[in-house]
Design an enzyme around this catalytic site. Structure first.
Site, short mmCIF file in Angstrom:
data_model
loop_
_atom_site.label_atom_id
_atom_site.label_comp_id
_atom_site.label_asym_id
_atom_site.label_seq_id
_atom_site.Cartn_x
_atom_site.Cartn_y
_atom_site.Cartn_z
N ASP A 245 -29.65 51.27 29.64
CA ASP A 245 -29.85 52.00 30.67
C ASP A 245 -29.83 53.58 30.67
O ASP A 245 -30.47 54.25 31.21
CB ASP A 245 -29.04 51.49 31.95
N ARG B 185 -35.18 50.77 36.85
CA ARG B 185 -34.70 52.17 36.54
C ARG B 185 -35.57 53.11 36.76
O ARG B 185 -35.12 54.42 37.00
CB ARG B 185 -34.20 51.97 34.96
N SER C 15 -19.96 41.88 34.08
CA SER C 15 -20.43 42.77 34.74
C SER C 15 -21.92 42.29 35.33
O SER C 15 -22.61 41.52 34.69
CB SER C 15 -20.92 43.99 33.78
#
Length: 429
Positions: free
Chosen positions: A135, A106, A189
């Site tokens: 996130d 990230r 996911s």
């Protein structure tokens, strides 16, 4: 600084994967903010899993939505060299097991979002992270650490969509392609990069139920791995791996090679219930084949090249360092301070480690270094020719036992002056 007024935003750089959510976000930004959108898609190594198709698809979808400025960048070498390897110098694991594969990606994505915003004259960036996850924190803390005045748009915290059905209805109303496998909610996911793959949600939400085998996408089952071990030797310089079996490799190429070896030997699977920064627990299935091999090799290399005090201090600092990365504080002064100390410890961490990879296991077989602190003369059970006087241990042990013997004497009801030994019946001799 989120929830900016539409009139304040003219141009937005969107972290764009090309998937359903970010495609909807792209269109939503155009309509809700009446803003020009620039897309940024980072190739962090997920292209190796998709054969490059994912990146091409992202470009095509962005073009179909009228985007003029499309950034698709291969940042694999930078990712491994400047983010993964510094983290591995610290042997960083979150809550004892998680190798931080999503977390460490990230800050790099955020860095490029900020840089592209400056290059294109954008006044905001946007991401597709939900309001329940880590996130969103990582993206925004990183972005503001690099540009305190930049505006950040987080659609999942703003829009009124409540379900995937709402998203699909919006997509169909705006001629956004919806893949068939998305019409019935995806079973879980996935986030992937060169270091790891993570799977969360749906079929994985009950932590008592075993993850289906189809969840695993980059490792074979350890039970299905070959019956013969794979022997490899990893070379290190200043704490970083630089070669495999004597072949010098770039950072990304080396990690990719370790991933292949780990995959074929069923290495790197992790089923974890972790504590998210936002306060909830979540269950995830992670695969970090190359990273699992690298962690074992690096610790083995440190075992003969690091002084005890430095090694133990590193182990004390590591949980704090790992937590900073997990929580999104890569660009914080405290992480940078810790990094300086960690990097200093790695100056003499060089040499080679030989391992066997076998059915999910990483087995250290040997390690060697010109900078080794290991002395056969000191540890031998044979005649050490005076290298170590065993009688020296008498005083060492007695001094270390002094406080323990004093405590024991008190518990047994014996008082006295600890300096003179009076009243101790010869306890202090």
């Amino acid at each position: 600084m989120t929830n900016t007024k539409p009139s304040d935003v003219k141009k937005v750089v969107l972290a764009y994967s090309g998937g359903l959510d970010t495609s909807i976000i792209l269109k939503w930004l155009q309509e809700e903010y009446n803003a020009e959108v620039v897309t940024f898609t980072a190739d962090l190594g997920q292209s190796e899993l998709e054969g490059g198709a994912e990146l091409e698809e992202a470009k095509r979808k962005a073009e179909n939505l009228g985007i003029q400025e499309i950034y698709i960048e291969d940042v694999r070498e930078e990712f491994v060299r400047d983010f993964v390897f510094p983290m591995f110098r610290a042997n960083a694991v979150y809550e004892g097991v998680y190798l931080l594969g999503t977390s460490i990606a990230r800050p790099l994505i955020s860095k490029r979002l900020v840089e592209i915003a400056r290059e294109t004259g954008a006044d905001a960036i946007a991401h597709g992270a939900t309001g329940k996850g880590n996130d969103q924190v990582r993206f925004e803390l990183s972005a503001w650490a690099l540009d305190p005045d930049l505006r950040v748009i987080a659609p999942w915290r703003e829009w009124e969509f409540k379900s995937r059905t709402d998203l699909i209805n919006f997509a169909e109303a705006h001629q956004i392609q919806v893949s068939k496998d998305k019409r019935n909610e995806a079973p879980f996911s996935v986030d992937a990069n060169l270091l790891h793959s993570s799977s969360e949600g749906k079929v994985l939400e009950d932590p008592a139920v075993e993850a289906p085998e189809y969840v695993y996408m980059r490792t074979i089952s350890p039970m299905e791995a070959k019956d013969e071990p794979s022997e490899i030797t990893i070379g290190f310089e200043k704490g970083d791996p630089v070669s495999i079996n004597g072949e010098k490799l770039s950072p990304a190429t080396l990690l990719s090679r370790l991933n292949q070896l780990g995959r074929d030997n069923g290495i790197g699977r992790l089923d974890l219930v972790e504590n998210r920064f936002v306060g909830m627990k979540s269950r995830g299935v992670y695969e970090t084949p190359g990273g699992t091999i690298l962690l074992a090799a690096h610790r083995a290399m440190e075992s003969i090249t690091l002084d005890r005090g430095a090694a133990h201090l590193k182990d004390e600092l590591m949980p704090r360092y790992a937590e900073l990365i997990y929580n999104g504080f890569w660009y914080s002064p405290e992480r940078e301070m810790l990094q300086v100390a960690i990097d200093l410890s790695q100056v003499h961490v060089e040499g080679e480690v030989t391992l066997d990879l076998y059915k999910g296991n990483v087995i250290v077989k040997g390690r060697s270094s010109k900078k080794s602190l290991y002395s056969e003369a000191l540890v031998t059970f044979e005649d050490d020719l005076g290298a170590y006087d065993q009688q020296d241990a008498n005083g060492f042990i007695r001094l270390n036992a002094l406080r323990l013997r004093t405590l024991a004497a008190r518990e047994q009801g014996r008082g006295g002056n600890t300096e003179t030994g009076e009243g101790h019946g010869g306890y202090l001799d």
